[in-house]
Design a protein around this motif. Structure first.
Motif, PDB file in Angstrom:
ATOM      1  N   THR A 104       0.829  -1.204   0.000  1.00  0.00           N
ATOM      2  CA  THR A 104       0.000   0.000   0.000  1.00  0.00           C
ATOM      3  C   THR A 104       0.862   1.252   0.000  1.00  0.00           C
ATOM      4  OG1 THR A 104      -1.726  -1.182   1.193  1.00  0.00           O
ATOM      5  CG2 THR A 104      -1.842   1.209   1.219  1.00  0.00           C
ATOM      6  N   GLU A 105       1.924   1.257   0.815  1.00  0.00           N
ATOM      7  CA  GLU A 105       2.830   2.403   0.835  1.00  0.00           C
ATOM      8  C   GLU A 105       3.489   2.600  -0.528  1.00  0.00           C
ATOM      9  OE1 GLU A 105       5.621   1.702   3.971  1.00  0.00           O
ATOM     10  OE2 GLU A 105       4.101   1.901   5.545  1.00  0.00           O
ATOM     11  N   ALA A 106       3.914   1.519  -1.167  1.00  0.00           N
ATOM     12  CA  ALA A 106       4.549   1.614  -2.479  1.00  0.00           C
ATOM     13  C   ALA A 106       3.560   2.128  -3.531  1.00  0.00           C
ATOM     14  CB  ALA A 106       5.112   0.267  -2.896  1.00  0.00           C
ATOM     15  N   ALA A 107       2.303   1.661  -3.442  1.00  0.00           N
ATOM     16  CA  ALA A 107       1.290   2.130  -4.394  1.00  0.00           C
ATOM     17  C   ALA A 107       1.026   3.619  -4.211  1.00  0.00           C
ATOM     18  CB  ALA A 107       0.001   1.335  -4.217  1.00  0.00           C
ATOM     19  N   GLN A 108       0.953   4.074  -2.964  1.00  0.00           N
ATOM     20  CA  GLN A 108       0.746   5.499  -2.714  1.00  0.00           C
ATOM     21  C   GLN A 108       1.931   6.316  -3.223  1.00  0.00           C
ATOM     22  OE1 GLN A 108      -1.992   7.017  -1.704  1.00  0.00           O
ATOM     23  NE2 GLN A 108      -2.974   5.017  -1.652  1.00  0.00           N
ATOM     24  N   LYS A 109       3.135   5.801  -3.032  1.00  0.00           N
ATOM     25  CA  LYS A 109       4.328   6.491  -3.499  1.00  0.00           C
ATOM     26  C   LYS A 109       4.338   6.562  -5.026  1.00  0.00           C
ATOM     27  CE  LYS A 109       9.183   6.619  -2.254  1.00  0.00           C
ATOM     28  NZ  LYS A 109      10.266   5.888  -1.633  1.00  0.00           N
ATOM     29  N   ALA A 110       3.928   5.474  -5.673  1.00  0.00           N
ATOM     30  CA  ALA A 110       3.917   5.437  -7.137  1.00  0.00           C
ATOM     31  C   ALA A 110       2.881   6.390  -7.717  1.00  0.00           C
ATOM     32  CB  ALA A 110       3.655   4.027  -7.628  1.00  0.00           C
ATOM     33  N   LEU A 111       1.835   6.695  -6.957  1.00  0.00           N
ATOM     34  CA  LEU A 111       0.801   7.613  -7.444  1.00  0.00           C
ATOM     35  C   LEU A 111       1.187   9.073  -7.263  1.00  0.00           C
ATOM     36  CD1 LEU A 111      -2.432   5.789  -6.244  1.00  0.00           C
ATOM     37  CD2 LEU A 111      -1.497   5.915  -8.552  1.00  0.00           C
ATOM     38  N   ASP A 112       2.296   9.348  -6.583  1.00  0.00           N
ATOM     39  CA  ASP A 112       2.772  10.709  -6.407  1.00  0.00           C
ATOM     40  C   ASP A 112       3.100  11.285  -7.785  1.00  0.00           C
ATOM     41  OD1 ASP A 112       3.786  13.053  -5.288  1.00  0.00           O
ATOM     42  OD2 ASP A 112       5.809  12.202  -5.118  1.00  0.00           O
ATOM     43  N   PRO A 113       2.603  12.496  -8.106  1.00  0.00           N
ATOM     44  CA  PRO A 113       2.821  13.055  -9.447  1.00  0.00           C
ATOM     45  C   PRO A 113       4.301  13.178  -9.838  1.00  0.00           C
ATOM     46  CG  PRO A 113       1.167  14.327  -8.283  1.00  0.00           C
ATOM     47  CD  PRO A 113       1.719  13.348  -7.308  1.00  0.00           C
ATOM     48  N   LYS A 114       5.161  13.530  -8.902  1.00  0.00           N
ATOM     49  CA  LYS A 114       6.585  13.645  -9.234  1.00  0.00           C
ATOM     50  C   LYS A 114       7.179  12.292  -9.604  1.00  0.00           C
ATOM     51  CE  LYS A 114       9.070  16.689  -6.789  1.00  0.00           C
ATOM     52  NZ  LYS A 114       9.692  17.289  -5.595  1.00  0.00           N
ATOM     53  N   VAL A 115       6.806  11.265  -8.855  1.00  0.00           N
ATOM     54  CA  VAL A 115       7.322   9.920  -9.129  1.00  0.00           C
ATOM     55  C   VAL A 115       6.765   9.411 -10.457  1.00  0.00           C
ATOM     56  CG1 VAL A 115       7.371   7.535  -8.291  1.00  0.00           C
ATOM     57  CG2 VAL A 115       7.648   9.417  -6.686  1.00  0.00           C
ATOM     58  N   ARG A 116       5.501   9.649 -10.706  1.00  0.00           N
ATOM     59  CA  ARG A 116       4.907   9.221 -11.975  1.00  0.00           C
ATOM     60  C   ARG A 116       5.586   9.907 -13.155  1.00  0.00           C
ATOM     61  NH1 ARG A 116      -1.114   9.937 -12.472  1.00  0.00           N
ATOM     62  NH2 ARG A 116      -0.761   8.686 -14.307  1.00  0.00           N
ATOM     63  N   ARG A 117       5.834  11.208 -13.020  1.00  0.00           N
ATOM     64  CA  ARG A 117       6.488  11.961 -14.086  1.00  0.00           C
ATOM     65  C   ARG A 117       7.901  11.411 -14.340  1.00  0.00           C
ATOM     66  NH1 ARG A 117       4.268  16.448 -12.740  1.00  0.00           N
ATOM     67  NH2 ARG A 117       5.674  16.895 -11.025  1.00  0.00           N
ATOM     68  N   ARG A 118       8.635  11.110 -13.255  1.00  0.00           N
ATOM     69  CA  ARG A 118       9.974  10.541 -13.390  1.00  0.00           C
ATOM     70  C   ARG A 118       9.926   9.177 -14.068  1.00  0.00           C
ATOM     71  NH1 ARG A 118      12.200   8.256  -8.226  1.00  0.00           N
ATOM     72  NH2 ARG A 118      10.935   6.565  -9.012  1.00  0.00           N
ATOM     73  N   ASN A 119       8.974   8.330 -13.656  1.00  0.00           N
ATOM     74  CA  ASN A 119       8.864   6.998 -14.243  1.00  0.00           C
ATOM     75  C   ASN A 119       8.500   7.062 -15.721  1.00  0.00           C
ATOM     76  OD1 ASN A 119       9.510   5.879 -11.799  1.00  0.00           O
ATOM     77  ND2 ASN A 119       7.408   5.348 -11.255  1.00  0.00           N
ATOM     78  N   ILE A 120       7.607   7.960 -16.080  1.00  0.00           N
ATOM     79  CA  ILE A 120       7.232   8.120 -17.489  1.00  0.00           C
ATOM     80  C   ILE A 120       8.423   8.616 -18.292  1.00  0.00           C
ATOM     81  CG2 ILE A 120       5.806   9.490 -19.064  1.00  0.00           C
ATOM     82  CD1 ILE A 120       3.541   9.260 -16.959  1.00  0.00           C
ATOM     83  N   THR A 121       9.176   9.571 -17.742  1.00  0.00           N
ATOM     84  CA  THR A 121      10.351  10.096 -18.436  1.00  0.00           C
ATOM     85  C   THR A 121      11.392   9.005 -18.657  1.00  0.00           C
ATOM     86  OG1 THR A 121       9.982  12.256 -17.427  1.00  0.00           O
ATOM     87  CG2 THR A 121      12.173  11.844 -18.328  1.00  0.00           C
TER      88      THR A 121
END
Length: 152
Positions: A104-121
């Motif tokens: 659950t903590e990892a899923a919440q972290k992955a939904l963070d906009p900064k993390v999502r933007r980094r992962n997409i990049t």
């Protein structure tokens, strides 16, 4: 392993302030055996029930471990075996609670906009690198497979 807090020696507490092992409704049953009542009444029957649950859980976890290097959903099967063990054993219930909390903590972290933007990049950069490598290969060798290339 204490799933209620990160401090050692503290008792695990539910979010509503009750102790983890207090009686709860069936949907929120605390730690302990979930064997039927008639099995719990006889010590020998309960012990044989626990042995059976352990063997079944061990077979499922073993199959999951085999599936890790082979095709198949290895981790899903391992956690299914842990869920079977959690019907009888407190240690497995604690491991599953800890795992659920971490997921659950990892899923919440992955939904963070900064993390999502980094992962997409990073994904786009990786795909561009792969496309360039495929393009260089096709430019140099064409559609010939590597095992058919002879002194080109």
């Amino acid at each position: 392993m204490n799933t209620g807090s990160d401090q050692s020696g503290e008792v695990a507490a539910a979010s509503d302030g009750t102790q983890a092992d207090e009686a709860k409704p069936d949907s929120e049953q605390g730690l302990g055996s979930r064997a039927p009542g008639f099995i719990k009444r006889s010590r020998a029957l309960h012990l044989s029930w626990q042995v059976g649950v352990f063997v079944v859980g061990l077979a499922i976890v073993g199959a999951g471990i085999v599936m890790l290097p082979l095709p198949g959903p290895g981790w899903v099967v391992i956690f299914a075996g842990m869920a079977v063990w959690a019907t009888e054993f407190v240690w497995a219930q604690l491991v599953l609670r800890w795992t659920k909390r971490k997921v659950t903590e990892a899923a919440q972290k992955a939904l963070d906009p900064k993390v999502r933007r980094r992962n997409i990049t990073l994904t786009v950069i990786g795909l561009v690198i792969v496309a360039v490598l495929v393009g260089v290969y096709l430019w140099k060798f064409g559609m010939v497979m590597p095992w058919k290339i002879k002194d080109q």
